[in-house]
Design a protein around this motif. Structure first.
Motif, PDB file in Angstrom:
ATOM      1  N   VAL A   1      -9.723  -3.525  -0.990  1.00 39.31           N
ATOM      2  CA  VAL A   1     -11.056  -3.210  -0.447  1.00 39.31           C
ATOM      3  C   VAL A   1     -11.264  -3.948   0.879  1.00 39.31           C
ATOM      4  O   VAL A   1     -11.610  -3.357   1.894  1.00 39.31           O
ATOM      5  CB  VAL A   1     -12.152  -3.622  -1.471  1.00 39.31           C
ATOM      6  N   CYS A   2     -11.017  -5.262   0.869  1.00 39.84           N
ATOM      7  CA  CYS A   2     -11.221  -6.086   2.068  1.00 39.84           C
ATOM      8  C   CYS A   2      -9.826  -6.482   2.562  1.00 39.84           C
ATOM      9  O   CYS A   2      -9.312  -7.544   2.191  1.00 39.84           O
ATOM     10  CB  CYS A   2     -12.063  -7.303   1.698  1.00 39.84           C
ATOM     11  N   SER A   3      -9.220  -5.613   3.363  1.00 38.60           N
ATOM     12  CA  SER A   3      -7.799  -5.805   3.672  1.00 38.60           C
ATOM     13  C   SER A   3      -7.466  -7.091   4.452  1.00 38.60           C
ATOM     14  O   SER A   3      -6.394  -7.658   4.241  1.00 38.60           O
ATOM     15  CB  SER A   3      -7.231  -4.561   4.373  1.00 38.60           C
TER      16      SER A   3
ATOM     17  N   THR B   1     -16.037  -8.306  -4.595  1.00 36.44           N
ATOM     18  CA  THR B   1     -14.876  -8.562  -3.737  1.00 36.44           C
ATOM     19  C   THR B   1     -14.742 -10.044  -3.397  1.00 36.44           C
ATOM     20  O   THR B   1     -13.643 -10.585  -3.379  1.00 36.44           O
ATOM     21  CB  THR B   1     -14.997  -7.764  -2.417  1.00 36.44           C
ATOM     22  N   CYS B   2     -15.860 -10.693  -3.126  1.00 31.29           N
ATOM     23  CA  CYS B   2     -15.792 -12.067  -2.626  1.00 31.29           C
ATOM     24  C   CYS B   2     -15.685 -13.116  -3.738  1.00 31.29           C
ATOM     25  O   CYS B   2     -15.343 -14.264  -3.458  1.00 31.29           O
ATOM     26  CB  CYS B   2     -17.014 -12.383  -1.765  1.00 31.29           C
ATOM     27  N   ARG B   3     -15.998 -12.725  -4.984  1.00 29.50           N
ATOM     28  CA  ARG B   3     -16.159 -13.716  -6.057  1.00 29.50           C
ATOM     29  C   ARG B   3     -15.030 -14.737  -6.131  1.00 29.50           C
ATOM     30  O   ARG B   3     -15.245 -15.920  -6.230  1.00 29.50           O
ATOM     31  CB  ARG B   3     -16.315 -13.008  -7.403  1.00 29.50           C
TER      32      ARG B   3
ATOM     33  N   THR C   1     -16.928 -19.873   3.764  1.00 27.70           N
ATOM     34  CA  THR C   1     -17.146 -19.861   5.223  1.00 27.70           C
ATOM     35  C   THR C   1     -16.752 -18.539   5.874  1.00 27.70           C
ATOM     36  O   THR C   1     -16.667 -18.465   7.097  1.00 27.70           O
ATOM     37  CB  THR C   1     -16.373 -21.029   5.872  1.00 27.70           C
ATOM     38  N   CYS C   2     -16.519 -17.523   5.097  1.00 28.22           N
ATOM     39  CA  CYS C   2     -16.171 -16.213   5.675  1.00 28.22           C
ATOM     40  C   CYS C   2     -17.339 -15.675   6.508  1.00 28.22           C
ATOM     41  O   CYS C   2     -18.463 -15.557   6.015  1.00 28.22           O
ATOM     42  CB  CYS C   2     -15.851 -15.240   4.536  1.00 28.22           C
ATOM     43  N   ARG C   3     -17.065 -15.370   7.761  1.00 20.76           N
ATOM     44  CA  ARG C   3     -18.137 -14.940   8.653  1.00 20.76           C
ATOM     45  C   ARG C   3     -18.722 -13.586   8.238  1.00 20.76           C
ATOM     46  O   ARG C   3     -19.933 -13.379   8.269  1.00 20.76           O
ATOM     47  CB  ARG C   3     -17.613 -14.864  10.103  1.00 20.76           C
TER      48      ARG C   3
HETATM   49  S1  SF4 Z   1     -15.110 -13.665   1.491  1.00 22.34           S
HETATM   50 FE1  SF4 Z   1     -14.690 -12.527   3.386  1.00 22.34          FE
HETATM   51  S2  SF4 Z   1     -12.483 -12.241   3.370  1.00 22.34           S
HETATM   52 FE2  SF4 Z   1     -13.049 -12.831   1.321  1.00 22.34          FE
HETATM   53  S3  SF4 Z   1     -13.335 -10.873   0.261  1.00 22.34           S
HETATM   54 FE3  SF4 Z   1     -15.340 -11.509   1.031  1.00 22.34          FE
HETATM   55  S4  SF4 Z   1     -15.510 -10.494   2.996  1.00 22.34           S
HETATM   56 FE4  SF4 Z   1     -13.372 -10.417   2.437  1.00 22.34          FE
END
Ligand code: SF4
Length: 389
Positions: free
Chosen positions: A20-22, A227-229, A236-238
């Motif tokens: 999903v989040c390549s 996705t982020c869990r 710190t993901c922008r």
């Molecule tokens: S934290 Fe950032 S890199 Fe990680 S899955 Fe979420 S959007 Fe994607």
């Protein structure tokens, strides 16, 4: 199982993220892959599962050797008695599949599965693979007791299936693949069927291009609660930060009162907001504690509760004072159901106390529409009101 389970950059367990989040896989490389205590506990439970399955189905060793190996694992500080019950449940599940065949099937345990034909340098470890006739079973044991995981359509399971298919299709005429997840601590064992053809078209149409993009660190960041869990970059993901701040800026300033129609979509979008704020807080605390600077923030001592420096001594003083009876100093408290289940082991608990357990309705909680539980309401019907009267 090997002492350590190594991970590919594009691991099967994180496929639901990098598909999903390549760019997440390359971004995560900057962060150490620290094994949590939960993960270590899971690895130990996997080792016990492996030992039991091998003993029953693969290469039998003497009972003495088996006991010795089991005892060694049980000496691990992370071992709990309940682990026996849960790993037995896994053994029962696998036995059910094995005994469902007319003739003994092929069984592989803790099998390294190479799916690098579809994902660059892709490999993983399948807990148990069983093949008989045209059917292959891919079984994954999950010791975590967090979110129940669904086997059907699960990218991790499908990548394991891809690796197993590559390994065994020359030897076995596999057409059907049953994916199984055994999650005994959640009482959540489930399975899903996928045909070889269906799997191959998913691998070609979705996985190959998605994996290449993830390998190159290209594509769009797609933050969401799911996705982020477990992403190592989550604090710190922008992209995640911008999405949540944008939401806070745009949606919450709308005056003066929100309608129910507005609240629904906002809650959907805000699902990640709370988790993101907690992740940021945890990250900032680590940063300032290690001597770094986060403008506007510092680490302080949190709230603390008074306690006796030496409880035995304090109680002795009280007893000698004659001001209070010794038995008044203690409270006799029953263990909770979970604690007793932990002490006895799940199987023994069920045998002894199954009739004694009731499950009252849970406290009402808000859930998204797609949640599988039945909706409830506190409104009584006219008929019920009449009955009461
Ligand atoms: S934290 Fe950032 S890199 Fe990680 S899955 Fe979420 S959007 Fe994607």
């Amino acid at each position: 199982m090997s002492a350590e389970r190594s991970h590919a950059l594009l691991s099967a367990s994180s496929a639901s993220r990098w598909l999903v989040c390549s760019p997440s896989a390359r971004l995560e490389e900057q962060f150490p892959d620290v094994e949590s205590d939960y993960a270590k506990e899971g690895s130990l439970a996997h080792e016990i599962c492996e030992l039991k399955i091998r003993q029953h189905f693969v290469k039998k060793q003497s009972a003495a050797t088996y006991k010795k190996k089991l005892k060694r694992l049980q000496e691990d500080p992370l071992y709990e008695k309940e682990m026996d019950g849960y790993t037995d449940e896994y053994l029962d599940y696998v036995s059910g599949i094995v005994h469902g065949f007319d003739s003994p099937p092929y069984i592989a345990v803790e099998k390294r599965l190479d799916y690098s034909h579809v994902v660059p340098e892709g490999f993983g470890t399948g807990d148990c693979i069983i093949i008989g006739g045209d059917t292959m079973h891919v079984i994954d044991f999950k010791y975590g007791k967090g979110v129940p995981v669904k086997a059907e359509g699960n990218p991790q399971m499908k990548l394991y299936a891809a690796g197993a298919l590559k390994e065994y299709e020359i030897l076995y005429p596999v057409e059907k693949i049953m994916l199984h997840i055994v999650q005994p601590r959640n009482d959540h064992n489930n399975s899903g069927l996928i045909y070889k053809e269906e799997l191959e078209s998913w691998l070609n149409a979705v996985v190959k291009p998605g994996a290449q993009q993830a390998w190159n660190g290209e594509g769009e960041y797609r933050p969401s609660e799911e996705t982020c869990r477990f992403c190592r970059a989550k604090a710190t993901c922008r992209a995640r930060s911008e999405q949540n701040l944008e939401l806070a800026k745009e949606e919450f300033k709308k005056p003066p009162l929100l309608s129910a129609e507005e609240v629904g979509p906002i809650l959907q979008k805000a699902k990640d907001l709370k988790a993101w704020a907690a992740d940021l807080e945890e990250w900032a605390l680590k940063e300032v504690l290690s001597g770094g600077t986060v403008p506007g923030w510092k680490a302080v001592e949190g709230r603390s509760v008074r306690k006796f420096a030496d409880q035995d001594k304090a109680f002795q003083i009280l007893a000698c004072s004659g001001m209070i009876e010794e038995e008044m100093l203690y409270v006799r408290k029953p263990h909770t159901l979970s604690e007793i289940e932990k002490m006895l082991g799940k199987k023994e608990f069920r045998e002894l106390l199954a009739d004694q357990v009731v499950k009252p309705p849970g406290k009402p909680t808000l859930a998204p529409e797609e949640d599988q539980r039945e909706p409830i309401t506190l409104q009584t019907s006219a008929e019920e009101d009449f009955k009461e009267e």
